[in-house]
Motif scaffolding. Structure first.
Motif, PDB file in Angstrom:
ATOM      1  N   CYS A 169      74.027  25.663  -5.895  1.00 14.62           N
ATOM      2  CA  CYS A 169      75.415  25.625  -5.436  1.00 14.62           C
ATOM      3  C   CYS A 169      75.694  24.210  -4.952  1.00 14.62           C
ATOM      4  O   CYS A 169      75.099  23.758  -3.970  1.00 14.62           O
ATOM      5  N   ASP A 170      76.539  23.479  -5.668  1.00 11.13           N
ATOM      6  CA  ASP A 170      76.874  22.106  -5.267  1.00 11.13           C
ATOM      7  C   ASP A 170      78.126  22.112  -4.411  1.00 11.13           C
ATOM      8  O   ASP A 170      79.168  22.628  -4.820  1.00 11.13           O
ATOM      9  N   ILE A 171      78.033  21.551  -3.219  1.00  6.54           N
ATOM     10  CA  ILE A 171      79.186  21.480  -2.326  1.00  6.54           C
ATOM     11  C   ILE A 171      79.672  20.031  -2.306  1.00  6.54           C
ATOM     12  O   ILE A 171      79.062  19.162  -1.662  1.00  6.54           O
ATOM     13  N   TYR A 172      80.736  19.759  -3.053  1.00  6.51           N
ATOM     14  CA  TYR A 172      81.305  18.409  -3.083  1.00  6.51           C
ATOM     15  C   TYR A 172      82.211  18.220  -1.876  1.00  6.51           C
ATOM     16  O   TYR A 172      83.111  19.026  -1.635  1.00  6.51           O
ATOM     17  N   THR A 173      81.963  17.136  -1.120  1.00  5.38           N
ATOM     18  CA  THR A 173      82.747  16.916   0.087  1.00  5.38           C
ATOM     19  C   THR A 173      83.035  15.424   0.229  1.00  5.38           C
ATOM     20  O   THR A 173      82.946  14.686  -0.761  1.00  5.38           O
ATOM     21  N   ASP A 174      83.398  14.972   1.440  1.00  2.00           N
ATOM     22  CA  ASP A 174      83.728  13.550   1.595  1.00  2.00           C
ATOM     23  C   ASP A 174      82.595  12.750   2.230  1.00  2.00           C
ATOM     24  O   ASP A 174      82.757  11.586   2.551  1.00  2.00           O
ATOM     25  N   LYS A 209      79.180  19.091  11.102  1.00  2.00           N
ATOM     26  CA  LYS A 209      79.923  20.216  10.514  1.00  2.00           C
ATOM     27  C   LYS A 209      80.213  20.037   9.023  1.00  2.00           C
ATOM     28  O   LYS A 209      81.347  19.945   8.600  1.00  2.00           O
ATOM     29  N   VAL A 210      79.178  20.001   8.214  1.00  2.00           N
ATOM     30  CA  VAL A 210      79.397  19.827   6.781  1.00  2.00           C
ATOM     31  C   VAL A 210      79.582  21.166   6.087  1.00  2.00           C
ATOM     32  O   VAL A 210      80.373  21.288   5.171  1.00  2.00           O
TER      33      VAL A 210
END
Ligand code: ASP
Ligand code: MG
Length: 409
Positions: A169-174, A209-210
């Motif tokens: 599960c890839d969680i793309y964030t900033d 908090k990612v």
């Protein structure tokens, strides 16, 4: 060829341009032969706006209708993402929570996923179609839309990955991953390559908090490898450049300490001179729990003359409520309530601690050398936390980062 769930957070789909960039990444994964389920958040700021509309109508609004309103942000992004993929020649279709369905319990506003039907999704994936799923939403047994609590798209993504038995599960964030400390405070902070679910839970609840906490718990329970990575960088998830959250046994080089977390949002309350008799702690903390005050560290002092002091911490925003509850609802006799709301909690976290001594000592020595006073200490198997004056937060985090050898590359 892998089955990947790729989730894009609010800043990664903040406008049309970013949705296009996210679609580029998905298209690259598809070209490489992977099956992809895309989970999207609402465009950044949208959910806050929708929550605001609900409060403007009535602070006491019906939570079923709240869910109807706030779930809409993700629906928009899902449709736009499917269009952007189609524009790239990628076969794609959006699937709202009720269409899959993602079945939840009936706790509107913070529902839990109970079951996800994957049959149709698998069929579509097998036929080469990308499924685009709005995060944050599901449907109850009563056929009402429900949302999973703020930040819930992470949990949608991990839940789908678990149900589909996805490879990752890839969680793309900033941010480009999870760091050994907040890089804004510690310039020498490094990206962690692999971290255990357990450590991630400690780091997340401590302020990094990612990921929504519930998503990490769900990942741990189902053994879903979760990668945190930046959508603003060139690489796609399959390049494996982010931080992988996984099981302990997948991590070969276990660091003694993986990271230093800080939380500058702590307040300390001391109830002075409470009776030292059975049941006092229950009488003190029951009303606080009923008032939904989050009590964290707790210390009870040694008793003298049948009286003792109880010290504990709460989030700063809950301080007034906590003090009011103590005064009005506990019915305890005490001589004083003393508060300090300018404190920070600093924690060192690492699974290596389970098998090594001396970690706490290094922490105390390092803080002593910097003349930083410790108010409260608490420990768990993989974490040591101390409460210090908030003004020393940066000095403490930097010194500890160096002391545990995390500065070296
Ligand atoms: N849009 C929702 C929120 O802002 C869910 C999410 O993005 O995870 O909380
Ligand atoms: Mg989020």
């Amino acid at each position: 060829m892998a089955l990947i769930v790729a989730k894009f957070g609010g800043t990664s789909v903040a406008d049309i341009e970013r949705i296009e960039r996210a679609a580029d990444k998905v298209a690259r994964e598809v070209e490489a032969g992977h099956k992809v389920v895309v989970v999207v958040s609402a465009m950044s700021g949208v959910t806050n706006t929708l929550v605001g509309y609900c409060s403007d109508i009535s602070p006491m609004h019906d939570l079923r209708e709240y869910d109807t309103v706030v779930s809409s942000g993700e629906q928009i992004t899902a449709g736009l993402m499917a269009m952007a993929l189609q524009k790239r020649g990628v076969s794609a279709r959006s699937w709202l929570g009720w269409q899959i369905p993602i079945l939840t319990d009936n706790i509107h506003g913070k529902a839990r996923i109970e079951n996800i039907d994957t049959e149709e999704l698998h069929k579509r994936l097998d036929s080469g179609e990308v499924a685009v799923v709005p995060g944050f939403q599901g449907v109850t047994e009563h056929n009402r839309v429900a949302t999973l609590g703020r930040g819930g798209s992470d949990t949608s993504a991990v839940g789908l990955a678990a149900a589909l038995k996805a490879d990752r599960c890839d969680i793309y964030t900033d941010v480009s991953g999870v760091y050994t400390a907040d890089p804004r405070i510690v310039p020498a902070a490094k990206k962690i390559h692999k971290i255990s679910y357990e450590e991630m839970l400690e780091l997340a609840s401590l302020g990094s908090k990612v990921l929504q906490t519930r998503s990490v718990e769900m990942g741990a329970k189902n053994g879903v490898p979760i990668q945190v990575l930046s959508s603003f960088e060139e690489d796609v998830g399959s390049a494996r450049k982010g931080t992988l959250v996984t099981t302990e046994d997948q991590i070969m080089e276990q660091e003694l300490v993986s990271g230093i977390a800080h939380n500058s949002d702590e307040a300390k309350i001391t109830v002075v001179g409470v009776e030292d008799v059975p049941g006092v702690a229950a009488r003190l903390f029951d009303p606080l729990a009923k008032a939904s005050v989050n009590v964290d560290m707790i210390v009870q002092n040694i008793a003298t003359d049948g009286r003792t002091d109880m010290t504990f911490t709460v989030p700063r925003g809950e301080l007034d409520l906590a003090v009011k509850t103590l005064k009005d609802d506990t019915g305890l006799s005490y001589s004083d309530i003393v508060v300090n709301d300018n404190l920070a909690k600093i924690s060192v976290v690492g699974i290596g601690m389970k098998s090594h001594a001396g970690v706490a000592n290094t922490m105390f020595r390092t803080l002593a050398e910097k003349n930083i006073n410790i108010h409260v200490i608490s420990t768990s198997e993989i974490k040591i936390s101390v409460l210090i004056e908030a003004d020393y937060t940066e000095l403490a985090v930097r010194s500890l980062h160096a002391a545990y050898g995390l500065d070296e590359s």
